[in-house]
Scaffold this motif. Structure first.
Motif, PDB file in Angstrom:
ATOM      1  N   SER A  61       0.815  -1.210   0.000  1.00  0.00           N
ATOM      2  CA  SER A  61       0.000   0.000   0.000  1.00  0.00           C
ATOM      3  C   SER A  61       0.849   1.261   0.000  1.00  0.00           C
ATOM      4  N   ARG A  62       0.200   2.393  -0.247  1.00  0.00           N
ATOM      5  CA  ARG A  62       0.898   3.682  -0.228  1.00  0.00           C
ATOM      6  C   ARG A  62       1.427   3.981   1.174  1.00  0.00           C
ATOM      7  N   LYS A  63       0.709   3.548   2.202  1.00  0.00           N
ATOM      8  CA  LYS A  63       1.171   3.739   3.578  1.00  0.00           C
ATOM      9  C   LYS A  63       2.493   3.013   3.792  1.00  0.00           C
ATOM     10  N   ALA A  64       2.594   1.806   3.250  1.00  0.00           N
ATOM     11  CA  ALA A  64       3.838   1.040   3.354  1.00  0.00           C
ATOM     12  C   ALA A  64       4.952   1.729   2.568  1.00  0.00           C
ATOM     13  N   GLN A  65       4.621   2.288   1.400  1.00  0.00           N
ATOM     14  CA  GLN A  65       5.616   2.982   0.583  1.00  0.00           C
ATOM     15  C   GLN A  65       6.202   4.180   1.327  1.00  0.00           C
ATOM     16  N   ILE A  66       5.355   4.905   2.060  1.00  0.00           N
ATOM     17  CA  ILE A  66       5.823   6.048   2.857  1.00  0.00           C
ATOM     18  C   ILE A  66       6.811   5.567   3.917  1.00  0.00           C
ATOM     19  N   ASN A  67       6.514   4.417   4.512  1.00  0.00           N
ATOM     20  CA  ASN A  67       7.416   3.835   5.512  1.00  0.00           C
ATOM     21  C   ASN A  67       8.767   3.493   4.894  1.00  0.00           C
ATOM     22  N   TRP A  68       8.778   2.963   3.660  1.00  0.00           N
ATOM     23  CA  TRP A  68      10.044   2.655   2.979  1.00  0.00           C
ATOM     24  C   TRP A  68      10.865   3.918   2.787  1.00  0.00           C
ATOM     25  N   TYR A  69      10.212   4.975   2.315  1.00  0.00           N
ATOM     26  CA  TYR A  69      10.948   6.196   1.995  1.00  0.00           C
ATOM     27  C   TYR A  69      11.489   6.875   3.244  1.00  0.00           C
ATOM     28  N   LYS A  70      10.806   6.707   4.367  1.00  0.00           N
ATOM     29  CA  LYS A  70      11.353   7.224   5.627  1.00  0.00           C
ATOM     30  C   LYS A  70      12.650   6.499   5.959  1.00  0.00           C
ATOM     31  N   LYS A  71      12.629   5.175   5.828  1.00  0.00           N
ATOM     32  CA  LYS A  71      13.824   4.379   6.111  1.00  0.00           C
ATOM     33  C   LYS A  71      14.947   4.695   5.129  1.00  0.00           C
ATOM     34  N   LEU A  72      14.600   4.777   3.846  1.00  0.00           N
ATOM     35  CA  LEU A  72      15.616   5.041   2.829  1.00  0.00           C
ATOM     36  C   LEU A  72      16.208   6.442   2.975  1.00  0.00           C
ATOM     37  N   SER A  73      15.362   7.404   3.326  1.00  0.00           N
ATOM     38  CA  SER A  73      15.843   8.771   3.515  1.00  0.00           C
ATOM     39  C   SER A  73      16.854   8.842   4.658  1.00  0.00           C
TER      40      SER A  73
END
Length: 249
Positions: A61-73
């Motif tokens: 989901s988009r919510k999960a994608q936001i979590n990925w980008y927080k980690k990657l950032s």
């Protein structure tokens, strides 16, 4: 392309129809995929938005994608120097998202045209290139305009913020202004875009058009100490000419 790449770098070369290494951004794994990821992470820190179109390549989901980008950032910011090659960027993504679904990780890599996990090879020790004796600092500049040599003694050069040394030093306000300027230009609000570009320039940066691609670059003012092939400084030559004139008088 990802939001920031589309805004900051413009249209890149069109992919060949038979290419098997083309990502969603329309680029091969060996050109601007790393820049696309870096700029999208910067954009995420400012807007908390993930790139449009990512959902077509992943299953979560988009919510999960936001979590990925927080980690990657966070991971990108903590890596010194930040990834520069597609292989380095791919390894960072794989390591950071190692607990997530394989389909999501591979989809994210494909979105940026980065190497897939099975295509990566083990890291090998590479002997660093040798530099000229006495070299203390090296700038990989963008093409230098002849007009940038204003007085024959100094030259203005620009270094792309995609360079490893520069990418981690770009102020947040410059990143934000660059993203907002690109958005304003896409909406044909050129007055606002020009105002934002002036803010970028006042901060020591500039958006340059290099081969039809917009590049955010850091400005450097360099004083030329020695003339090529003579080993004699410009100031020494000027002083010598002045001394000769005084003797004649």
């Amino acid at each position: 392309m990802g939001n920031a790449l589309r805004f900051l770098y413009g249209k890149c070369c069109q992919p060949a129809a038979d290419s098997d290494s083309i990502g969603h951004h329309g680029v091969t794994a060996d050109n601007v995929g790393v820049s696309a990821l870096a700029q999208d992470l910067y954009n995420f820190e400012i807007t908390n938005q993930v790139p449009q179109g990512l959902g077509k390549h992943v299953v979560s989901s988009r919510k999960a994608q936001i979590n990925w980008y927080k980690k990657l950032s966070d991971a990108w910011r903590e890596t010194k120097p930040p990834p520069k090659s597609p292989e380095e960027a791919s390894r960072l993504v794989i390591l950071t998202l190692k607990r997530h679904q394989k389909a999501d990780v591979e989809g994210l890599l494909a979105f940026y045209g980065l190497p897939s996990p099975h295509s990566l090879v083990e890291l090998t020790t590479v002997t660093p290139p040798s530099h000229q004796q006495g070299l203390k600092f090296e700038l990989n500049t963008l093409p230098v305009d002849a007009k940038a040599v204003a007085d024959g003694d100094t030259v203005t050069v620009y270094v792309s913020t995609n360079e490893a040394r520069e990418s981690s030093c770009v102020p947040r306000e410059v990143q934000a202004a660059a993203v907002q300027r690109a958005k304003a230009r896409s909406q044909r609000n050129y007055d606002k875009a020009d105002e934002l570009h002036r803010q970028i320039i006042d901060s020591g940066y500039r958006v340059l058009n290099i081969q039809n691609e917009e590049t955010l670059a850091k400005k450097y003012r360099i004083r030329l100490r020695f003339l090529l092939g003579t080993g004699e400084s410009m100031h020494q030559r000027a002083k010598c000419r002045l001394d000769k004139r005084l003797k004649r008088n």
